[in-house]
Write a protein that holds these residues in place. Structure first.
Motif, PDB file in Angstrom:
ATOM      1  N   LYS B  39      -4.641  39.090 -33.714  1.00  0.00           N
ATOM      2  CA  LYS B  39      -4.217  38.799 -32.335  1.00  0.00           C
ATOM      3  C   LYS B  39      -3.995  37.317 -32.136  1.00  0.00           C
ATOM      4  CE  LYS B  39      -5.266  43.106 -31.507  1.00  0.00           C
ATOM      5  NZ  LYS B  39      -4.192  44.102 -31.562  1.00  0.00           N
ATOM      6  N   GLU B  40      -3.100  36.992 -31.215  1.00  0.00           N
ATOM      7  CA  GLU B  40      -2.951  35.579 -30.847  1.00  0.00           C
ATOM      8  C   GLU B  40      -3.697  35.326 -29.538  1.00  0.00           C
ATOM      9  OE1 GLU B  40       0.698  33.472 -31.400  1.00  0.00           O
ATOM     10  OE2 GLU B  40       0.364  32.249 -29.602  1.00  0.00           O
ATOM     11  N   GLY B  41      -4.836  34.656 -29.646  1.00  0.00           N
ATOM     12  CA  GLY B  41      -5.601  34.318 -28.448  1.00  0.00           C
ATOM     13  C   GLY B  41      -5.321  32.918 -27.965  1.00  0.00           C
ATOM     14  N   CYS B  42      -4.899  32.041 -28.904  1.00  0.00           N
ATOM     15  CA  CYS B  42      -4.680  30.646 -28.495  1.00  0.00           C
ATOM     16  C   CYS B  42      -3.489  30.001 -29.201  1.00  0.00           C
ATOM     17  CB  CYS B  42      -5.938  29.819 -28.737  1.00  0.00           C
ATOM     18  SG  CYS B  42      -6.380  29.640 -30.481  1.00  0.00           S
ATOM     19  N   ASP B  46      -8.274  27.846 -32.399  1.00  0.00           N
ATOM     20  CA  ASP B  46      -9.556  27.667 -31.717  1.00  0.00           C
ATOM     21  C   ASP B  46     -10.330  28.970 -31.496  1.00  0.00           C
ATOM     22  OD1 ASP B  46      -9.144  24.872 -31.360  1.00  0.00           O
ATOM     23  OD2 ASP B  46      -7.809  25.311 -29.682  1.00  0.00           O
ATOM     24  N   LEU B 131     -20.004  32.516 -37.841  1.00  0.00           N
ATOM     25  CA  LEU B 131     -19.027  33.163 -36.953  1.00  0.00           C
ATOM     26  C   LEU B 131     -18.662  32.268 -35.763  1.00  0.00           C
ATOM     27  CD1 LEU B 131     -20.478  36.806 -36.926  1.00  0.00           C
ATOM     28  CD2 LEU B 131     -18.654  35.874 -38.365  1.00  0.00           C
ATOM     29  N   ALA B 132     -19.022  30.998 -35.839  1.00  0.00           N
ATOM     30  CA  ALA B 132     -18.792  30.102 -34.694  1.00  0.00           C
ATOM     31  C   ALA B 132     -17.320  29.762 -34.491  1.00  0.00           C
ATOM     32  CB  ALA B 132     -19.613  28.820 -34.846  1.00  0.00           C
ATOM     33  N   LEU B 135     -14.152  33.369 -31.072  1.00  0.00           N
ATOM     34  CA  LEU B 135     -14.598  33.466 -29.685  1.00  0.00           C
ATOM     35  C   LEU B 135     -14.660  34.915 -29.237  1.00  0.00           C
ATOM     36  CD1 LEU B 135     -12.488  30.628 -27.995  1.00  0.00           C
ATOM     37  CD2 LEU B 135     -14.825  30.510 -28.895  1.00  0.00           C
ATOM     38  N   CYS B 136     -15.756  35.257 -28.569  1.00  0.00           N
ATOM     39  CA  CYS B 136     -15.870  36.538 -27.873  1.00  0.00           C
ATOM     40  C   CYS B 136     -16.303  36.213 -26.463  1.00  0.00           C
ATOM     41  CB  CYS B 136     -16.905  37.434 -28.547  1.00  0.00           C
ATOM     42  SG  CYS B 136     -17.316  38.899 -27.546  1.00  0.00           S
ATOM     43  N   ARG B 137     -15.647  36.794 -25.472  1.00  0.00           N
ATOM     44  CA  ARG B 137     -16.001  36.481 -24.084  1.00  0.00           C
ATOM     45  C   ARG B 137     -16.772  37.627 -23.433  1.00  0.00           C
ATOM     46  NH1 ARG B 137     -16.848  31.823 -21.208  1.00  0.00           N
ATOM     47  NH2 ARG B 137     -15.554  31.676 -19.331  1.00  0.00           N
TER      48      ARG B 137
END
Lengths: 756, 158
Positions: B39-42, B46, B131-132, B135-137
């Motif tokens: 997926k493209e999240g950003c 990042d 896993l830093a 990102l998981c929100r």
């Protein structure tokens, strides 16, 4: 309401509710098969792109799109002229239209001014560069307190403060004043022996969903249209898009994709009317996906706030009076954000004298959207900070002080209604006993706790439950599944029908396949759709009892329903035994045809929800950096349908709150431009920032739901700002009054304290 | 502009495609090859939602050009399960409810697979730092960490 449906809570033993089966969409989501907003394509699809204002406030003198239109591969260019005003005096819809595409004035950095559809992304980007916009830059204001000053540039000449008498003669940036409370606040402060008064600020944050807004729009020459979109409310998107585009709602079918996070941010249309307008003009489907930069600059954010709180108490720990003045920025448009802050601020407490006043303030920032319990976290931060300080001044334990003043059944809430059975007291008692309260603290470490409240919503809901000929069950719901509700609603159908979870498949139906549903907001998804599912299942059971009566040739009132079977009642029917759902379904072709239960209702009576959080932190006095050591959430769920997903809501809300409290903020330059529109500079918590988050689910049944369910999604973000601020304040010995408590702010507070 | 011809291996299969010189590998996977699991999240490296493994190394596919995949081995989420049999990480993510919305899940699974390949018995802290980059929100990471711990233990026992 569906005739004959009784939504009242009845105590019962559950077979399915409260179990933890695997979610039905799990395999698709771990294999990459699940289709989100940007994962869908149509034949002949074009790529849409939006041109945005680089200015915080500017008059648009002219837009010349001719060069862009001439570029090979460009199929449509639109401006506000292609979205004529069809809002017919509806001010809220006009704001949505104006926010989708600036009409004469750009009101914030990132405001859309034009859009293109081209054969590929490269051409579309190139075309944006060929659009010439002539701006006249206007004075801007991005700070909530500055925007209220008489000297501030007025953003909208048509805004005269609502809620004050007489109506102001001059327009201002204060869109609305709202007031709540009861009793005699001045007299209450007169009785107080100790009074604490402080001012607080919180900065603007974004919901930060990982999936950017994305849609594919297709408008045909005959006016038929389809929209595939990631949204929290496809029926609402249909209404809004149809109205803004002048389409008949029934001709616009909206399908909600899997949604990659929303948190309130996917309840408003932005790109969708633009994509539909591009498709209509180009005569081809258009895919429009926001970049992350656009997500930050043009979608989402919550309010920045400035809040004053004053609370007085007697030395025995009784609060005698409380008041708050709350100023919330709404972006460049009117909202109801301060109103929600003013309603929730003191909702945890039983107060004789309380008054809150909210001001909704326009600033040159993006139009605010809901963010998980919108407006409540900031108000709770301010109030719970003062509550903590007041407890300390009286010499009482912070938990005991809250227990003494907590609202209970029969309390008249600070925003009006009288509470039924509620969970604030029990969450506080549970926190008092929580092992984390006994964990030893070392140097530079501090513990804080805080309470939070959210109303929870109900609303219009429609579900269909179809019994297959093989006895399997399809459940079609109209509330979008944002965090596992298909699993929860399958459990509800299984419970009510008396069958196994594995026999049910729940899907989110498109807008042409089901009646209207409000959006999944206000923690209403599982609350309201479970009510509709119970109602639909009961309707299906009534039909199955009729079919069984027919098969047995006895009156229907002699047929009951138990554990997935029709049972013949009474001694005279003793030899008839039972007919399973499967047997009744198999015979349905000969007994009257398909078996289905429908439900359409307004889910009233969403039970209010309370939580109390505990947070332990360590602050590095050299750098000002804060580390969360331990965190615990205690919250009333009414009844946890799928406890694992309830825990997930508690943990997720806490994590968002931790980010808000410590790091996240919109940073604007003096030019009014957003300086950190990306995940590198707008830093949300990562895995290494957080500890495990302990959860405790309390179940105080909601009397207005058959199973006692309350919404669970939002309350968990209400206490963290305050709990962490109290913990940091206790760790460093200085009261923190500005969120986020980023390292520079903590260092500055320590420095100010040293300087005296 | 003429496209560049690229021959590569994706999830063990030979694949050929044409791409533009400035096109990211993520765009190639999603838009040209129909592999939309990443997926493209950003788009800026990042968020980690586009994580893939390139010649055994964890990378953000939004920071790799499609042309750079020439002659290399690409592993994506679509290749993680063995037919109908889920990878232990996939299974444990479902069992532990380590996903809510699921948009970050493919990236987390790829990153976790890479982490466990390098460190089969990580501490909680090693998992959290490993896993830093993702990102998981939704989850607050608690259930993700537990799922990885459980999967690691299953994989060590296998």
């Amino acid at each position: 309401m569906t005739a004959g449906f009784d939504p009242r809570y009845v105590k019962r033993d559950f077979a399915s509710i409260g179990t933890r089966p695997l979610r039905p969409d799990g395999i698709d989501k771990v294999t990459g098969r699940a289709r989100y907003g940007a994962d869908f394509n149509m034949a002949g699809q074009l790529v849409g792109r939006v041109l945005r204002s680089p200015h915080a406030h500017a008059r648009i003198r002219s837009i010349d799109t001719s060069k862009a239109e001439q570029l090979a591969g460009v199929k449509a260019v639109i401006t506000a002229a292609d979205l004529p005003d069809l809002t017919d005096g509806d001010a809220a819809m006009y704001d949505i239209l104006d926010n989708c595409m600036a009409r004469g004035k750009a009101l914030y950095d990132g405001h859309a001014v034009a859009a293109v559809a081209a054969v590929d992304a490269r051409t579309a980007k190139q075309a944006l560069k060929l659009i010439a916009v002539e701006y006249e830059i206007l004075p801007h204001v991005t700070d909530v307190d500055e925007a209220m000053m008489a000297s501030a540039p007025v953003i909208n000449d048509g805004v005269f403060t609502d809620g004050v008498e007489p109506k102001p003669a001059k327009p201002s940036n204060v869109a609305k004043r709202s007031q709540f409370g009861h009793g005699d606040v001045d007299a209450g402060f007169g009785q107080a022996e100790v009074i604490v008064e402080r001012s607080f600020r919180t900065e603007q944050t974004h919901q930060g969903y990982i999936e950017p807004h994305a849609c594919v729009a297709s408008v045909s020459a005959d006016g038929m249209a389809d929209l595939w979109v990631c949204t929290q409310g496809h029926f609402v998107y249909r209404q809004h898009c149809a109205q803004l585009l002048g389409l008949e709602a029934s001709k616009l079918r909206v399908t909600s994709s899997e949604i990659g996070g929303g948190f309130g941010g996917k309840t408003h249309v932005w790109a969708e009317p633009v994509a539909l307008a591009l498709s209509r003009k180009a005569g081809r489907p258009v895919k429009l996906v926001m970049t992350r930069d656009e997500v930050f600059r043009a979608s989402g954010p919550t309010s920045a706030t400035s809040i004053d709180v004053r609370i007085g108490a007697r030395r025995d720990g009784t609060i005698t009076a409380a008041e708050a003045t709350l100023r919330y920025s709404g972006g460049a448009y009117s909202g109801a954000w301060a109103e929600l802050g003013a309603m929730t601020a003191f909702a945890c407490y039983g107060l004789e004298n309380v008054r809150t006043v909210g001001f909704d303030v326009l600033v040159n920032r993006p139009k605010c959207a809901a963010y998980r319990a919108p407006s409540a976290p900031m108000a709770a931060f301010a109030v719970e900070s003062v509550v903590d300080e007041l407890a300390g001044r009286i010499g009482m334990n912070a938990v005991d002080f809250r227990i003494r003043n907590a609202a209970r059944e029969g309390t008249r809430s600070s925003y009006g209604p009288v509470y039924g059975p509620i969970g604030i007291g029990p969450t506080l008692e549970a926190v008092k006993m929580h092992p984390q309260m006994q964990a030893p603290l070392k140097k530079n470490q501090g513990r804080g706790m805080a309470c939070g409240f959210w109303f929870n919503f109900g609303g219009q809901t429609c579900s269909d439950l179809n019994i297959g000929m093989d006895g399997s069950v399809s459940l079609a719901v109209g509330t979008v599944d944002v965090g596992g509700s298909r699993a929860s609603l399958s459990l509800v159908a299984a419970e009510e029908l008396g069958i196994d979870y594995s026999q049910v498949r729940a899907v989110v139906a498109d807008t042409s396949s089901l009646g209207y549903n409000d959006m999944t907001d206000g923690s209403r998804g599982t609350f309201s759709s479970s009510m509709a599912t119970i109602s639909a299942a009961r309707n299906a059971i009534r039909i199955m009892r009729e079919r069984a009566a027919q098969m047995w040739d006895i009156p229907v009132d002699e047929v009951g329903w138990e554990m997935g079977h029709a049972v013949a009642l009474g001694e005279k029917n003793g030899n008839l035994g039972r007919l399973s759902l499967k047997e009744i379904a198999a015979a349905s072709g000969k007994t009257g045809g398909p078996i289905a239960g429908h439900s359409e209702l307004v889910a009233d009576g969403a039970g209010v929800s309370f939580a109390t959080h505990i947070c332990d932190v360590e602050v590095d006095p050299e750098t000002g950096a804060t580390r969360v050591l331990r965190y615990a959430v205690v919250q009333d769920a009414g009844k946890a349908v799928h406890p694992t997903y309830v825990e997930g809501q508690y943990q997720g809300g806490a994590a968002q709150g931790i980010g808000w409290a410590l790091n996240e903020e919109y940073i604007y330059g003096r030019d009014g431009r957003l300086q950190n529109a990306g995940f590198l500079d707008y830093r949300i918590p990562v895995c290494s920032d957080l500890p495990m988050i302990d959860t405790q689910i309390l179940e105080i049944p909601n009397p207005n739901h058959p199973y006692g369910v309350r919404g669970v999604g939002e309350t968990s973000i209400v206490p963290p700002l305050a709990a962490i601020a109290n913990a940091v304040s206790n760790a460093v010995g200085v009261r923190m009054t500005h969120i986020p408590m980023s390292p520079p702010r903590i260092l500055a507070a320590l420095e100010a304290e040293r300087a005296g | 502009m003429a496209g560049l011809a690229v021959s590569t291996t994706i999830n063990g299969d030979s694949v050929e495609y044409l791409c533009q010189p400035d096109e990211t590998l993520l765009d190639v996977l999603r838009d040209r090859l129909g592999l939309t699991g990443a997926k493209e999240g950003c788009g800026t490296g990042d968020c980690g939602a586009c994580s893939i493994i390139l010649d055994g190394r964890l990378v953000c596919s939004c920071l790799v050009l499609g042309a750079e995949a020439e002659g290399r081995r690409v592993e994506t989420i679509e290749g993680m399960a063995d037919g109908d049999v889920l990878h232990p990480l996939q299974q444990k993510f479902i069992e532990h409810a380590a996903l809510q919305c699921g948009i970050c899940t493919p990236g987390f699974l790829i990153a976790a697979k890479d982490l466990l390949a390098r460190n089969p018995d990580p501490t909680e802290e090693e998992i959290r730092f490993g896993l830093a980059g993702n990102l998981c929100r939704c989850t607050g990471y608690d259930k993700i960490v537990r799922a990885v711990q459980d999967a690691a233990s299953v994989m060590r026992a296998a």
